[in-house]
Write an enzyme that holds these catalytic residues in place. Structure first.
Site, PDB file in Angstrom:
ATOM      1  N   GLY A  75      41.792  34.326  43.704  1.00  0.00           N
ATOM      2  CA  GLY A  75      41.998  35.454  42.578  1.00  0.00           C
ATOM      3  C   GLY A  75      41.009  37.131  43.175  1.00  0.00           C
ATOM      4  O   GLY A  75      39.818  37.667  42.858  1.00  0.00           O
ATOM      5  N   ARG A 123      45.198  31.841  48.276  1.00  0.00           N
ATOM      6  CA  ARG A 123      44.180  30.622  48.483  1.00  0.00           C
ATOM      7  C   ARG A 123      44.693  29.195  49.650  1.00  0.00           C
ATOM      8  O   ARG A 123      45.780  28.773  49.272  1.00  0.00           O
ATOM      9  CB  ARG A 123      44.272  30.213  47.145  1.00  0.00           C
ATOM     10  CG  ARG A 123      44.124  30.502  46.154  1.00  0.00           C
ATOM     11  CD  ARG A 123      43.894  30.189  44.488  1.00  0.00           C
ATOM     12  NE  ARG A 123      44.767  30.636  43.137  1.00  0.00           N
ATOM     13  CZ  ARG A 123      44.052  31.594  43.370  1.00  0.00           C
ATOM     14  NH1 ARG A 123      42.489  31.823  43.761  1.00  0.00           N
ATOM     15  NH2 ARG A 123      43.564  32.255  42.156  1.00  0.00           N
ATOM     16  N   ASP A 171      32.502  32.207  36.682  1.00  0.00           N
ATOM     17  CA  ASP A 171      31.738  31.511  36.649  1.00  0.00           C
ATOM     18  C   ASP A 171      30.649  30.572  37.786  1.00  0.00           C
ATOM     19  O   ASP A 171      31.021  29.270  38.132  1.00  0.00           O
ATOM     20  CB  ASP A 171      32.833  29.955  36.507  1.00  0.00           C
ATOM     21  CG  ASP A 171      33.852  30.449  37.113  1.00  0.00           C
ATOM     22  OD1 ASP A 171      34.033  31.369  37.567  1.00  0.00           O
ATOM     23  OD2 ASP A 171      34.653  29.784  37.754  1.00  0.00           O
ATOM     24  N   ASP A 181      34.628  30.298  43.871  1.00  0.00           N
ATOM     25  CA  ASP A 181      33.279  29.031  43.950  1.00  0.00           C
ATOM     26  C   ASP A 181      34.536  27.632  44.823  1.00  0.00           C
ATOM     27  O   ASP A 181      34.179  27.773  45.928  1.00  0.00           O
ATOM     28  CB  ASP A 181      33.094  28.076  42.751  1.00  0.00           C
ATOM     29  CG  ASP A 181      34.717  27.684  41.929  1.00  0.00           C
ATOM     30  OD1 ASP A 181      35.349  28.389  42.268  1.00  0.00           O
ATOM     31  OD2 ASP A 181      34.423  27.488  41.020  1.00  0.00           O
ATOM     32  N   ARG A 227      40.334  30.216  33.794  1.00  0.00           N
ATOM     33  CA  ARG A 227      40.346  28.821  34.137  1.00  0.00           C
ATOM     34  C   ARG A 227      39.300  27.852  33.741  1.00  0.00           C
ATOM     35  O   ARG A 227      39.807  28.242  32.009  1.00  0.00           O
ATOM     36  CB  ARG A 227      39.272  29.092  35.436  1.00  0.00           C
ATOM     37  CG  ARG A 227      40.682  27.996  36.601  1.00  0.00           C
ATOM     38  CD  ARG A 227      40.033  27.816  37.950  1.00  0.00           C
ATOM     39  NE  ARG A 227      40.708  28.844  38.724  1.00  0.00           N
ATOM     40  CZ  ARG A 227      42.030  28.875  39.364  1.00  0.00           C
ATOM     41  NH1 ARG A 227      42.358  28.383  39.268  1.00  0.00           N
ATOM     42  NH2 ARG A 227      42.151  29.412  40.283  1.00  0.00           N
ATOM     43  N   ASP A 274      36.234  35.388  36.178  1.00  0.00           N
ATOM     44  CA  ASP A 274      35.788  34.501  35.763  1.00  0.00           C
ATOM     45  C   ASP A 274      34.423  34.316  34.830  1.00  0.00           C
ATOM     46  O   ASP A 274      34.131  33.705  34.484  1.00  0.00           O
ATOM     47  CB  ASP A 274      36.108  33.218  36.135  1.00  0.00           C
ATOM     48  CG  ASP A 274      38.030  32.948  35.943  1.00  0.00           C
ATOM     49  OD1 ASP A 274      38.429  33.270  36.028  1.00  0.00           O
ATOM     50  OD2 ASP A 274      38.574  32.274  37.090  1.00  0.00           O
ATOM     51  N   THR A 333      34.697  37.655  41.043  1.00  0.00           N
ATOM     52  CA  THR A 333      35.692  36.785  40.275  1.00  0.00           C
ATOM     53  C   THR A 333      35.471  37.616  39.017  1.00  0.00           C
ATOM     54  O   THR A 333      35.290  37.050  38.435  1.00  0.00           O
ATOM     55  CB  THR A 333      35.500  34.994  40.384  1.00  0.00           C
ATOM     56  OG1 THR A 333      36.361  34.512  38.902  1.00  0.00           O
ATOM     57  CG2 THR A 333      34.148  34.891  39.666  1.00  0.00           C
TER      58      THR A 333
HETATM   59  O1  F6P Z   1      40.541  32.991  38.876  1.00  0.00           O
HETATM   60  C1  F6P Z   1      40.620  33.850  38.857  1.00  0.00           C
HETATM   61  C2  F6P Z   1      42.169  33.519  37.927  1.00  0.00           C
HETATM   62  O2  F6P Z   1      42.565  34.968  37.664  1.00  0.00           O
HETATM   63  C3  F6P Z   1      41.655  32.562  37.031  1.00  0.00           C
HETATM   64  O3  F6P Z   1      41.294  33.717  35.570  1.00  0.00           O
HETATM   65  C4  F6P Z   1      43.149  32.144  36.743  1.00  0.00           C
HETATM   66  O4  F6P Z   1      42.886  30.650  36.288  1.00  0.00           O
HETATM   67  C5  F6P Z   1      43.778  31.881  37.958  1.00  0.00           C
HETATM   68  O5  F6P Z   1      42.717  32.775  38.404  1.00  0.00           O
HETATM   69  C6  F6P Z   1      45.352  32.498  38.788  1.00  0.00           C
HETATM   70  O6  F6P Z   1      45.666  32.490  39.869  1.00  0.00           O
HETATM   71  P1  F6P Z   1      46.885  32.517  39.940  1.00  0.00           P
HETATM   72  O7  F6P Z   1      47.001  34.197  40.269  1.00  0.00           O
HETATM   73  O8  F6P Z   1      46.538  31.737  42.301  1.00  0.00           O
HETATM   74  O9  F6P Z   1      47.304  32.304  39.776  1.00  0.00           O
END
Ligand code: F6P
Length: 328
Positions: free
Chosen positions: A15, A76, A134, A107, A176, A132, A130
């Site tokens: 992300g 990803r 985390d 991560d 997340r 998050d 990130t």
């Molecule tokens: O890891 C960052 C994040 O924005 C999380 O907070 C969220 O759950 C996820 O990515 C959403 O991912 P995507 O943009 O692939 O839907």
């Protein structure tokens, strides 16, 4: 001591987060400063698998320190999860004469980097980016501070309409499985309740608390719900449950979603990205490998990628108490 590093590759993966451009810029400029070549890969690991790269010099990164998103784009990559995909990536790095990689992401990015480094003997350094937050081994990941400010600004606006209509708002934020964004933005925006995955408040206690707020004279309320919180099945069902049990409340739901990932990075994120990324280049030039850089107590430190992946960045539970006190 491994082979001398003459050319460094850089990519952003997972992300995206505000400040990734400041990190790319710092990697490229530090390479230029230390007379080392730099090459960028588009769309994270996918660009490595596809051999989609671009040579970067100090001027390639002009005017991006203030921009959200990532000029190298992100993904990803499913291909990189396979042995064949990683072998293709290694072949492309060899062709591009890249001696080491700087991986900017979370991560998932670091997990991929660790396996890749072991399988193909490519030194890597992780830079945590990130929203998050985390990641173990750093107090702050790039993008988190900007995301917090985005969330607080959004909740401030929701508060205006909540109070005009005497309404209860459930505001779902990202994170997340981690509650960092919810907990800190909730306190910053003065939320009545904050629901995070690390602490199960329970439905009954939520109802009690909302009822108490109403009896104490509050006419509108904000509940910040982290997307990973499992108190209700999802934020809409949670709101329905509260409406059924507390019919005095006129409840609404706002899901903030991907606006939290965009926007100009705050000064904090720009400085953090710059410090971490310069350090990442210096570590590689110093012969170090398979580390993650982080900021701990305002100092730039590093730990093994393995440690970063095994450790858990815990939320500060004192903040829950602060929130409880302040929502009286
Ligand atoms: O890891 C960052 C994040 O924005 C999380 O907070 C969220 O759950 C996820 O990515 C959403 O991912 P995507 O943009 O692939 O839907």
């Amino acid at each position: 001591m491994g082979k001398k590093v003459r050319r460094i590759g850089v990519m952003t993966s997972g992300g995206d987060s505000p400040g990734m451009n400041a990190a790319i810029r710092a990697v490229v400029r530090a390479c230029a400063y230390y007379h080392t070549e730099c090459i960028g890969y588009y769309r994270g690991y996918q660009g490595m698998v596809n051999g989609d790269s671009v040579k970067l010099n100090a001027r390639s990164v002009r005017n991006i320190v203030n921009q959200g998103g990532t000029i190298l784009q992100s993904a990803r990559s499913k291909d990189f999860l396979t042995k064949e995909g990683r072998a293709k990536a290694a072949k492309n790095l060899k062709k591009d004469e890249v001696d080491a990689m700087i991986l900017i992401g979370g991560d998932g990015t670091f997990r991929g980097g660790k396996v890749f480094s072991q399988e193909h003997d490519v030194p890597v350094i992780g830079v945590p980016g990130t929203i998050d937050n985390d990641i173990y081994g750093t107090n702050f990941a790039i993008g988190y501070d900007t995301a917090l400010n985005t969330v607080v600004e959004a909740i401030d606006k929701i508060r205006d309409t909540a109070s005009s209509h005497n309404r209860l708002f459930f505001v779902e934020v990202m994170g997340r499985d981690a509650g960092f964004i919810a907990l800190n933005s909730g306190i910053g925006a003065g939320a009545e309740e904050i629901l995070i995955p690390e602490e199960d408040l329970g439905l009954e206690r939520l109802l009690d608390s909302l009822e108490r707020s109403r009896r104490a004279g509050k006419t509108s309320s904000i509940v910040v719900v982290s997307e990973g919180d499992k108190i209700g099945k999802n934020v809409f069902q949670l709101a329905d449950y509260v409406k059924e049990n507390l019919p005095n409340y006129d409840a609404r739901v706002t899901v903030l979603g991907h606006i939290q990932r965009g926007g100009r990075p705050t000064c904090f994120d720009r400085v953090l990205a710059s410090r971490l990324s310069v350090k990442a280049v210096e570590l590689l030039l110093d012969g170090k490998r398979d580390l993650m850089v982080g900021m701990l107590n305002n100092e730039i430190e590093s730990c093994s990628l393995e440690r970063a992946l095994k450790g858990k960045h815990n939320i500060n539970k004192e903040l829950l108490k602060i929130s409880e006190i302040l929502s009286t």
